[in-house]
Design a protein around this motif. Structure first.
Motif, PDB file in Angstrom:
ATOM      1  N   GLU A  10       0.840  -1.213   0.000  1.00  0.00           N
ATOM      2  CA  GLU A  10       0.000   0.000   0.000  1.00  0.00           C
ATOM      3  C   GLU A  10       0.869   1.255   0.000  1.00  0.00           C
ATOM      4  O   GLU A  10       0.583   2.219  -0.711  1.00  0.00           O
ATOM      5  CB  GLU A  10      -0.960  -0.011   1.197  1.00  0.00           C
ATOM      6  N   LEU A  13       2.446   1.556  -3.430  1.00  0.00           N
ATOM      7  CA  LEU A  13       1.498   2.067  -4.423  1.00  0.00           C
ATOM      8  C   LEU A  13       1.316   3.569  -4.267  1.00  0.00           C
ATOM      9  O   LEU A  13       1.296   4.315  -5.254  1.00  0.00           O
ATOM     10  CB  LEU A  13       0.157   1.338  -4.304  1.00  0.00           C
ATOM     11  N   GLN A  14       1.213   4.030  -3.040  1.00  0.00           N
ATOM     12  CA  GLN A  14       1.081   5.470  -2.799  1.00  0.00           C
ATOM     13  C   GLN A  14       2.310   6.219  -3.289  1.00  0.00           C
ATOM     14  O   GLN A  14       2.211   7.285  -3.894  1.00  0.00           O
ATOM     15  CB  GLN A  14       0.840   5.743  -1.309  1.00  0.00           C
ATOM     16  N   LYS A  57      -3.245   1.104 -11.489  1.00  0.00           N
ATOM     17  CA  LYS A  57      -3.535   0.922 -10.062  1.00  0.00           C
ATOM     18  C   LYS A  57      -3.351   2.235  -9.310  1.00  0.00           C
ATOM     19  O   LYS A  57      -4.111   2.545  -8.388  1.00  0.00           O
ATOM     20  CB  LYS A  57      -2.642  -0.177  -9.479  1.00  0.00           C
ATOM     21  N   ASP A  60      -6.368   4.287  -9.923  1.00  0.00           N
ATOM     22  CA  ASP A  60      -7.468   3.802  -9.093  1.00  0.00           C
ATOM     23  C   ASP A  60      -7.320   4.300  -7.659  1.00  0.00           C
ATOM     24  O   ASP A  60      -8.298   4.718  -7.036  1.00  0.00           O
ATOM     25  CB  ASP A  60      -7.536   2.278  -9.117  1.00  0.00           C
ATOM     26  N   ARG A  61      -6.098   4.270  -7.144  1.00  0.00           N
ATOM     27  CA  ARG A  61      -5.843   4.777  -5.787  1.00  0.00           C
ATOM     28  C   ARG A  61      -6.182   6.267  -5.712  1.00  0.00           C
ATOM     29  O   ARG A  61      -6.802   6.741  -4.761  1.00  0.00           O
ATOM     30  CB  ARG A  61      -4.374   4.526  -5.417  1.00  0.00           C
ATOM     31  N   TYR A  62      -5.769   7.021  -6.715  1.00  0.00           N
ATOM     32  CA  TYR A  62      -6.065   8.452  -6.766  1.00  0.00           C
ATOM     33  C   TYR A  62      -7.579   8.680  -6.752  1.00  0.00           C
ATOM     34  O   TYR A  62      -8.081   9.537  -6.024  1.00  0.00           O
ATOM     35  CB  TYR A  62      -5.430   9.048  -8.019  1.00  0.00           C
ATOM     36  N   GLU A  64      -9.863   6.736  -5.539  1.00  0.00           N
ATOM     37  CA  GLU A  64     -10.418   6.391  -4.221  1.00  0.00           C
ATOM     38  C   GLU A  64     -10.383   7.588  -3.280  1.00  0.00           C
ATOM     39  O   GLU A  64     -11.251   7.741  -2.435  1.00  0.00           O
ATOM     40  CB  GLU A  64      -9.611   5.256  -3.579  1.00  0.00           C
TER      41      GLU A  64
END
Length: 194
Positions: A10, A13-14, A57, A60-62, A64
Motif C-alpha cells: 500500500e 502504491l502510494q 492501479k 485507481d488509488r487516486y 479512491e
C-alpha cells in the motif's frame, strides 16, 4: 513456504502514485520507480505487474481519494446553486495554489497524456469525470426545482460546461502564474448560471 513481502504494498502504491503524478507516465521509467519505491524490479512486477498496470492501479488509488467534500457540499440542504458556485470556486482556488501548479490533477494529466491512445486510462478518466459531472447535474436539477435556475436552463448541459471548465482550470493552473486568469474565467462561467 512463500516468502513474506519485505515492503508495504500500500505504501509502495502510494509512492508510485506520487511519482507518476509528479512526472507523468512517459517520463517515469521503471528505473525511476525502483529507486523511488526502494524495492526491486522483480518485486514491483510480482506485486503490481508492469509499469502500465502499476500506473492504472495508481489511478485507481487516486480516484479512491477523490474529493470527499464534493458530494457533501452539493447535496447539503438549502440553496443548491450557491453550493455549485462554492465547489467551482474551490476547484479554481486549488488549481491556482502552489500545490495545484506543481502537480495539477492526475486525471487531467492522464487525459492529456494517455487517454487519446490508451483505452484503459481513457476509461478511468471518463469514470472520474462522471463522478464530478453527476453530482453537479443533480445539484443543478435541484436548483431548477427550487427556482434558483430558470426553467429553460438545461442542468445536464450546464453540468457538462462546468466539468469542462474545471478540467481547463486544472490545465491552466499548472502553467499560469496569474491566478486572475483562472478567477476571471471561473466568474464568467458562473455568470451563465444566472
Amino acid at each position: 513456504m512463500a516468502r513474506t513481502k519485505e515492503f508495504d504494498p500500500e505504501a509502495a502504491l502510494q509512492s508510485a502514485l506520487e511519482l507518476f503524478w509528479q512526472r507523468g507516465y512517459e517520463a517515469t521509467s521503471m528505473a525511476d520507480l525502483v529507486e523511488h519505491l526502494g524495492i526491486g524490479r522483480a518485486s514491483i512486477y510480482a506485486t503490481f505487474g508492469n509499469k502500465h498496470e502499476l500506473y492504472l492501479k495508481a489511478m485507481d488509488r487516486y480516484a479512491e481519494g477523490r474529493d470527499p467534500l464534493l458530494l457533501a457540499e452539493l447535496s447539503q440542504p438549502g440553496p443548491a446553486l450557491s453550493a455549485v458556485r462554492s465547489v467551482v470556486r474551490r476547484f479554481a482556488e486549488e488549481a491556482s495554489s502552489a500545490e495545484g501548479r506543481l502537480h495539477g490533477c492526475l486525471i487531467t494529466n492522464t487525459a492529456a497524456e494517455l487517454a487519446p491512445h490508451d483505452p484503459a486510462a481513457a476509461r478511468r478518466v471518463e469514470l472520474s469525470w462522471e463522478h464530478l459531472e453527476t453530482p453537479l447535474h443533480c445539484a443543478l436539477i435541484r436548483a431548477r426545482a427550487q427556482g434558483e435556475l430558470p426553467e429553460g436552463r438545461d442542468p445536464r448541459a450546464l453540468a457538462r460546461m462546468l466539468l469542462v471548465l474545471l478540467q481547463g482550470v486544472r490545465v491552466v493552473g499548472k502553467a499560469s502564474s496569474d491566478p486572475a486568469r483562472i478567477r476571471d474565467a471561473t466568474e464568467q462561467a458562473l455568470a451563465l448560471l444566472d
